[in-house]
Design a protein around this motif. Structure first.
Motif, mmCIF file in Angstrom:
data_model
loop_
_atom_site.group_PDB
_atom_site.id
_atom_site.type_symbol
_atom_site.label_atom_id
_atom_site.label_comp_id
_atom_site.label_asym_id
_atom_site.label_seq_id
_atom_site.Cartn_x
_atom_site.Cartn_y
_atom_site.Cartn_z
ATOM 1 N N ALA A 68 59.274 -34.154 -34.325
ATOM 2 C CA ALA A 68 60.264 -35.223 -34.440
ATOM 3 C C ALA A 68 60.926 -35.483 -33.094
ATOM 4 C CB ALA A 68 61.315 -34.845 -35.483
ATOM 5 N N ARG A 69 61.238 -34.425 -32.352
ATOM 6 C CA ARG A 69 61.869 -34.585 -31.044
ATOM 7 C C ARG A 69 60.948 -35.334 -30.085
ATOM 8 N NH1 ARG A 69 63.370 -33.669 -26.222
ATOM 9 N NH2 ARG A 69 65.336 -32.786 -25.596
ATOM 10 N N ARG A 70 59.662 -34.970 -30.075
ATOM 11 C CA ARG A 70 58.707 -35.665 -29.195
ATOM 12 C C ARG A 70 58.597 -37.148 -29.563
ATOM 13 N NH1 ARG A 70 56.172 -30.706 -29.771
ATOM 14 N NH2 ARG A 70 54.804 -31.469 -31.415
ATOM 15 N N ALA A 71 58.615 -37.456 -30.850
ATOM 16 C CA ALA A 71 58.561 -38.852 -31.281
ATOM 17 C C ALA A 71 59.793 -39.621 -30.804
ATOM 18 C CB ALA A 71 58.431 -38.928 -32.797
ATOM 19 N N ILE A 72 60.946 -38.980 -30.875
ATOM 20 C CA ILE A 72 62.179 -39.615 -30.410
ATOM 21 C C ILE A 72 62.130 -39.835 -28.905
ATOM 22 C CG2 ILE A 72 64.662 -39.202 -30.075
ATOM 23 C CD1 ILE A 72 64.592 -37.922 -32.906
ATOM 24 N N GLU A 73 61.643 -38.833 -28.161
ATOM 25 C CA GLU A 73 61.517 -38.979 -26.705
ATOM 26 C C GLU A 73 60.569 -40.124 -26.362
ATOM 27 O OE1 GLU A 73 60.201 -35.112 -25.540
ATOM 28 O OE2 GLU A 73 62.234 -34.356 -25.293
ATOM 29 N N LYS A 74 59.483 -40.249 -27.108
ATOM 30 C CA LYS A 74 58.528 -41.324 -26.866
ATOM 31 C C LYS A 74 59.172 -42.689 -27.121
ATOM 32 C CE LYS A 74 53.867 -42.841 -27.971
ATOM 33 N NZ LYS A 74 52.638 -42.534 -28.714
ATOM 34 N N ALA A 75 59.915 -42.795 -28.207
ATOM 35 C CA ALA A 75 60.605 -44.047 -28.514
ATOM 36 C C ALA A 75 61.606 -44.413 -27.417
ATOM 37 C CB ALA A 75 61.307 -43.946 -29.863
ATOM 38 N N ALA A 76 62.358 -43.443 -26.953
ATOM 39 C CA ALA A 76 63.329 -43.691 -25.885
ATOM 40 C C ALA A 76 62.619 -44.149 -24.610
ATOM 41 C CB ALA A 76 64.172 -42.448 -25.619
ATOM 42 N N ARG A 93 71.577 -43.283 -28.049
ATOM 43 C CA ARG A 93 71.644 -42.692 -29.383
ATOM 44 C C ARG A 93 70.434 -41.805 -29.654
ATOM 45 N NH1 ARG A 93 72.812 -48.059 -32.506
ATOM 46 N NH2 ARG A 93 71.818 -46.942 -34.219
ATOM 47 N N LEU A 94 69.258 -42.254 -29.229
ATOM 48 C CA LEU A 94 68.055 -41.436 -29.421
ATOM 49 C C LEU A 94 68.158 -40.133 -28.651
ATOM 50 C CD1 LEU A 94 65.285 -44.174 -29.292
ATOM 51 C CD2 LEU A 94 65.927 -42.792 -31.274
ATOM 52 N N GLU A 95 68.670 -40.199 -27.420
ATOM 53 C CA GLU A 95 68.835 -38.978 -26.629
ATOM 54 C C GLU A 95 69.814 -38.022 -27.300
ATOM 55 O OE1 GLU A 95 69.882 -40.621 -22.822
ATOM 56 O OE2 GLU A 95 67.772 -40.756 -22.206
ATOM 57 N N SER A 96 70.840 -38.561 -27.937
ATOM 58 C CA SER A 96 71.797 -37.722 -28.656
ATOM 59 C C SER A 96 71.135 -37.053 -29.856
ATOM 60 C CB SER A 96 72.984 -38.581 -29.107
ATOM 61 O OG SER A 96 73.892 -37.807 -29.843
ATOM 62 N N VAL A 97 70.310 -37.789 -30.579
ATOM 63 C CA VAL A 97 69.595 -37.213 -31.726
ATOM 64 C C VAL A 97 68.638 -36.123 -31.250
ATOM 65 C CG1 VAL A 97 67.907 -37.695 -33.556
ATOM 66 C CG2 VAL A 97 69.827 -39.249 -33.188
ATOM 67 N N ALA A 98 67.950 -36.355 -30.133
ATOM 68 C CA ALA A 98 67.036 -35.345 -29.589
ATOM 69 C C ALA A 98 67.808 -34.073 -29.239
ATOM 70 C CB ALA A 98 66.302 -35.883 -28.363
ATOM 71 N N ALA A 99 68.981 -34.216 -28.660
ATOM 72 C CA ALA A 99 69.806 -33.052 -28.330
ATOM 73 C C ALA A 99 70.248 -32.331 -29.601
ATOM 74 C CB ALA A 99 71.017 -33.476 -27.501
#
Length: 69
Positions: A48-56, A11-17
């Motif tokens: 925001a994208r970098r934060a999501i990538e870090k969380a993933a 789901r995080l990868e989808s949000v990043a995309a």
């Protein structure tokens, strides 16, 4: 992706995309409008994208996967 956190990572990868798509759309619009600077929101979207990538990445590590990259 498998593992306890796999569905969250997906789901995080989808949000990043989705964020990438929004940022590219904004850049295209700015160019079409003759702008010579990045849209103001672009920097914040990338943060925001970098934060999501870090969380993933953290969730992948919790599942025992090797860090990507």
């Amino acid at each position: 992706m498998t593992g306890e956190y796999g569905s969250l990572v997906d789901r995080l990868e989808s949000v990043a995309a989705d964020l990438d798509e929004i940022a590219f759309d904004q850049l295209r619009e700015a160019v079409a409008d003759g702008e010579i600077q990045r849209p103001a929101a672009d920097r914040e979207l990338m943060k925001a994208r970098r934060a999501i990538e870090k969380a993933a990445s953290i969730l992948r590590q919790l599942d025992g996967e090797e860090p990507a990259g």
